[in-house]
Design a protein around this motif. Structure first.
Motif, PDB file in Angstrom:
ATOM      1  N   ILE A  16       0.539  -1.384   0.301  1.00  0.00           N
ATOM      2  CA  ILE A  16       0.001  -0.451  -0.284  1.00  0.00           C
ATOM      3  C   ILE A  16       1.389   1.067   0.146  1.00  0.00           C
ATOM      4  CG2 ILE A  16      -1.726  -1.131   1.048  1.00  0.00           C
ATOM      5  CD1 ILE A  16      -0.939   0.651   3.804  1.00  0.00           C
ATOM      6  N   LEU A  17       2.368   1.321   0.911  1.00  0.00           N
ATOM      7  CA  LEU A  17       2.684   2.164   0.857  1.00  0.00           C
ATOM      8  C   LEU A  17       3.710   2.582  -0.918  1.00  0.00           C
ATOM      9  CD1 LEU A  17       4.983   1.314   3.714  1.00  0.00           C
ATOM     10  CD2 LEU A  17       3.031   2.862   4.067  1.00  0.00           C
ATOM     11  N   THR A  18       3.712   1.936  -1.986  1.00  0.00           N
ATOM     12  CA  THR A  18       3.952   2.057  -2.851  1.00  0.00           C
ATOM     13  C   THR A  18       2.946   2.773  -3.893  1.00  0.00           C
ATOM     14  OG1 THR A  18       5.252  -0.206  -3.551  1.00  0.00           O
ATOM     15  CG2 THR A  18       4.588   0.902  -5.153  1.00  0.00           C
ATOM     16  N   LEU A  19       1.752   2.170  -3.458  1.00  0.00           N
ATOM     17  CA  LEU A  19       0.275   3.365  -3.952  1.00  0.00           C
ATOM     18  C   LEU A  19       0.722   4.280  -3.730  1.00  0.00           C
ATOM     19  CD1 LEU A  19      -1.938   3.487  -6.250  1.00  0.00           C
ATOM     20  CD2 LEU A  19      -3.028   1.905  -3.972  1.00  0.00           C
ATOM     21  N   LEU A  20       0.011   4.502  -2.072  1.00  0.00           N
ATOM     22  CA  LEU A  20       0.882   5.664  -1.363  1.00  0.00           C
ATOM     23  C   LEU A  20       1.845   6.975  -1.973  1.00  0.00           C
ATOM     24  CD1 LEU A  20      -0.393   7.554   0.261  1.00  0.00           C
ATOM     25  CD2 LEU A  20       1.087   6.274   1.712  1.00  0.00           C
ATOM     26  N   SER A  21       2.930   6.396  -2.300  1.00  0.00           N
ATOM     27  CA  SER A  21       3.739   6.559  -2.894  1.00  0.00           C
ATOM     28  C   SER A  21       3.576   7.305  -4.444  1.00  0.00           C
ATOM     29  CB  SER A  21       4.459   5.948  -3.156  1.00  0.00           C
ATOM     30  OG  SER A  21       5.319   6.411  -1.540  1.00  0.00           O
ATOM     31  N   SER A  22       3.090   6.449  -5.285  1.00  0.00           N
ATOM     32  CA  SER A  22       2.208   6.536  -6.628  1.00  0.00           C
ATOM     33  C   SER A  22       1.635   7.893  -6.643  1.00  0.00           C
ATOM     34  CB  SER A  22       2.189   5.604  -6.965  1.00  0.00           C
ATOM     35  OG  SER A  22       1.904   5.701  -8.758  1.00  0.00           O
ATOM     36  N   LYS A  23       0.713   7.613  -6.549  1.00  0.00           N
ATOM     37  CA  LYS A  23      -0.573   8.863  -5.926  1.00  0.00           C
ATOM     38  C   LYS A  23      -0.086  10.174  -5.728  1.00  0.00           C
ATOM     39  CE  LYS A  23      -4.483   6.348  -6.525  1.00  0.00           C
ATOM     40  NZ  LYS A  23      -4.588   6.878  -8.276  1.00  0.00           N
ATOM     41  N   LEU A  24       1.174  10.347  -4.653  1.00  0.00           N
ATOM     42  CA  LEU A  24       1.659  11.296  -4.379  1.00  0.00           C
ATOM     43  C   LEU A  24       2.871  11.942  -5.266  1.00  0.00           C
ATOM     44  CD1 LEU A  24       2.162  10.558  -0.395  1.00  0.00           C
ATOM     45  CD2 LEU A  24       0.665  12.680  -1.242  1.00  0.00           C
ATOM     46  N   ARG A  25       3.192  11.145  -5.938  1.00  0.00           N
ATOM     47  CA  ARG A  25       3.865  11.916  -7.316  1.00  0.00           C
ATOM     48  C   ARG A  25       2.901  11.961  -8.205  1.00  0.00           C
ATOM     49  NH1 ARG A  25       7.114   6.977  -5.676  1.00  0.00           N
ATOM     50  NH2 ARG A  25       8.493   7.115  -4.726  1.00  0.00           N
ATOM     51  N   GLU A  26       2.060  11.379  -8.189  1.00  0.00           N
ATOM     52  CA  GLU A  26       0.994  12.144  -9.629  1.00  0.00           C
ATOM     53  C   GLU A  26       0.490  13.591  -9.153  1.00  0.00           C
ATOM     54  OE1 GLU A  26      -2.039   9.469  -9.882  1.00  0.00           O
ATOM     55  OE2 GLU A  26      -1.347   7.921 -10.258  1.00  0.00           O
ATOM     56  N   LYS A  27       0.407  13.946  -7.733  1.00  0.00           N
ATOM     57  CA  LYS A  27       0.579  15.333  -7.706  1.00  0.00           C
ATOM     58  C   LYS A  27       1.232  16.116  -7.139  1.00  0.00           C
ATOM     59  CE  LYS A  27      -4.086  14.938  -5.963  1.00  0.00           C
ATOM     60  NZ  LYS A  27      -5.032  15.421  -6.453  1.00  0.00           N
ATOM     61  N   GLY A  28       2.816  15.692  -7.837  1.00  0.00           N
ATOM     62  CA  GLY A  28       3.779  16.291  -7.618  1.00  0.00           C
ATOM     63  C   GLY A  28       4.756  16.397  -7.105  1.00  0.00           C
ATOM     64  N   PHE A  29       4.461  15.635  -5.938  1.00  0.00           N
ATOM     65  CA  PHE A  29       5.322  15.846  -4.852  1.00  0.00           C
ATOM     66  C   PHE A  29       6.862  14.433  -4.944  1.00  0.00           C
ATOM     67  CE2 PHE A  29       1.042  16.305  -2.906  1.00  0.00           C
ATOM     68  CZ  PHE A  29       1.692  16.989  -1.166  1.00  0.00           C
ATOM     69  N   ILE A  30       7.804  14.748  -4.291  1.00  0.00           N
ATOM     70  CA  ILE A  30       8.980  14.084  -4.199  1.00  0.00           C
ATOM     71  C   ILE A  30       8.195  13.385  -2.183  1.00  0.00           C
ATOM     72  CG2 ILE A  30      11.444  13.813  -3.516  1.00  0.00           C
ATOM     73  CD1 ILE A  30      11.832  16.206  -5.463  1.00  0.00           C
ATOM     74  N   VAL A  31       8.449  11.879  -2.781  1.00  0.00           N
ATOM     75  CA  VAL A  31       8.402  11.313  -1.252  1.00  0.00           C
ATOM     76  C   VAL A  31       9.350  10.808  -0.807  1.00  0.00           C
ATOM     77  CG1 VAL A  31       7.156   9.196  -0.375  1.00  0.00           C
ATOM     78  CG2 VAL A  31       6.020  10.581  -2.301  1.00  0.00           C
ATOM     79  N   THR A  32       9.282  11.145   0.777  1.00  0.00           N
ATOM     80  CA  THR A  32      11.031  10.728   1.672  1.00  0.00           C
ATOM     81  C   THR A  32       9.609   9.423   2.959  1.00  0.00           C
ATOM     82  OG1 THR A  32      10.807  12.937   3.037  1.00  0.00           O
ATOM     83  CG2 THR A  32      12.454  12.429   0.872  1.00  0.00           C
ATOM     84  N   THR A  33      10.458   8.541   3.462  1.00  0.00           N
ATOM     85  CA  THR A  33      10.166   7.782   4.445  1.00  0.00           C
ATOM     86  C   THR A  33      10.923   7.875   5.735  1.00  0.00           C
ATOM     87  OG1 THR A  33       9.130   6.360   5.133  1.00  0.00           O
ATOM     88  CG2 THR A  33      10.305   6.071   3.535  1.00  0.00           C
ATOM     89  N   SER A  34      10.685   7.623   6.554  1.00  0.00           N
ATOM     90  CA  SER A  34      12.382   7.037   7.707  1.00  0.00           C
ATOM     91  C   SER A  34      12.488   5.741   7.233  1.00  0.00           C
ATOM     92  CB  SER A  34      11.148   6.996   9.119  1.00  0.00           C
ATOM     93  OG  SER A  34      12.023   6.671  10.206  1.00  0.00           O
ATOM     94  N   GLN A  35      14.090   6.321   8.102  1.00  0.00           N
ATOM     95  CA  GLN A  35      14.969   5.278   7.755  1.00  0.00           C
ATOM     96  C   GLN A  35      14.947   4.359   9.642  1.00  0.00           C
ATOM     97  OE1 GLN A  35      15.222   3.454   4.925  1.00  0.00           O
ATOM     98  NE2 GLN A  35      14.316   5.476   4.308  1.00  0.00           N
ATOM     99  N   ASN A  36      15.286   5.246   9.847  1.00  0.00           N
ATOM    100  CA  ASN A  36      14.798   4.847  11.561  1.00  0.00           C
ATOM    101  C   ASN A  36      13.742   3.948  12.243  1.00  0.00           C
ATOM    102  OD1 ASN A  36      16.185   6.328  13.786  1.00  0.00           O
ATOM    103  ND2 ASN A  36      14.951   7.368  14.727  1.00  0.00           N
TER     104      ASN A  36
END
Length: 156
Positions: A16-36
């Motif tokens: 689901i995170l892949t889909l969420l990232s994809s939808k955000l990229r469609e809106k023009g976002f660069i997606v980052t996430t925690s590595q922590n």
């Protein structure tokens, strides 16, 4: 624009995170996430990524093990005035005094949450500086949440 995604989901729900990232990229976002992961202390890189984001989205499912980390990162986003959303499964206990820009979802009854997200995405009043903290995150990230709610409800 940059979106920070924080999540507490099981390994079999990470798609689901892949889909969420994809939808955000469609809106023009660069997606980052925690590595922590699995750490009690938020690292400098995570704080920097959150602090420079234009949107924070947190996802907490009932079976995820990282709820405290997500809440800590969300709290940091709130402190830094980053527009933010939290999607919390209804099986996760939330203190009755918990405040924030969040929505609960039920895998068996996703339509209730879908309707609420759609309502929040469509402001009933013009966006002003007074109400923008509540409305802007839904306008920016609501469509992405709609996409993952559908997937989570199918994954019962």
């Amino acid at each position: 624009m940059k979106a920070f995604v924080s999540y507490s989901v099981t390994d079999n729900n990470e798609y689901i995170l892949t889909l969420l990232s994809s939808k955000l990229r469609e809106k023009g976002f660069i997606v980052t996430t925690s590595q922590n992961f699995y750490s009690n202390i938020m690292d400098f890189n995570t704080m920097s990524e959150i602090g420079t984001s234009h949107l924070f989205i947190g996802v907490i499912t009932g079976t995820g093990n990282e709820r405290n980390r997500v809440l800590e990162e969300w709290d940091y986003a709130v402190q830094r005035n980053v527009p933010n959303l939290l999607l919390i499964e209804d099986t996760v206990q939330v203190h009755q005094l918990f405040k924030g820009n969040y929505i609960r979802f039920n895998r068996n009854r996703p339509q209730v949450t879908i309707d609420e997200i759609n309502r929040r995405m469509t402001p009933s009043q013009p966006v002003t500086s007074k109400n923008s903290d509540d409305i802007v995150p839904w306008i920016l990230g609501g469509a992405a949440l709609l996409a993952i709610i559908g997937l989570l409800s199918k994954d019962k």
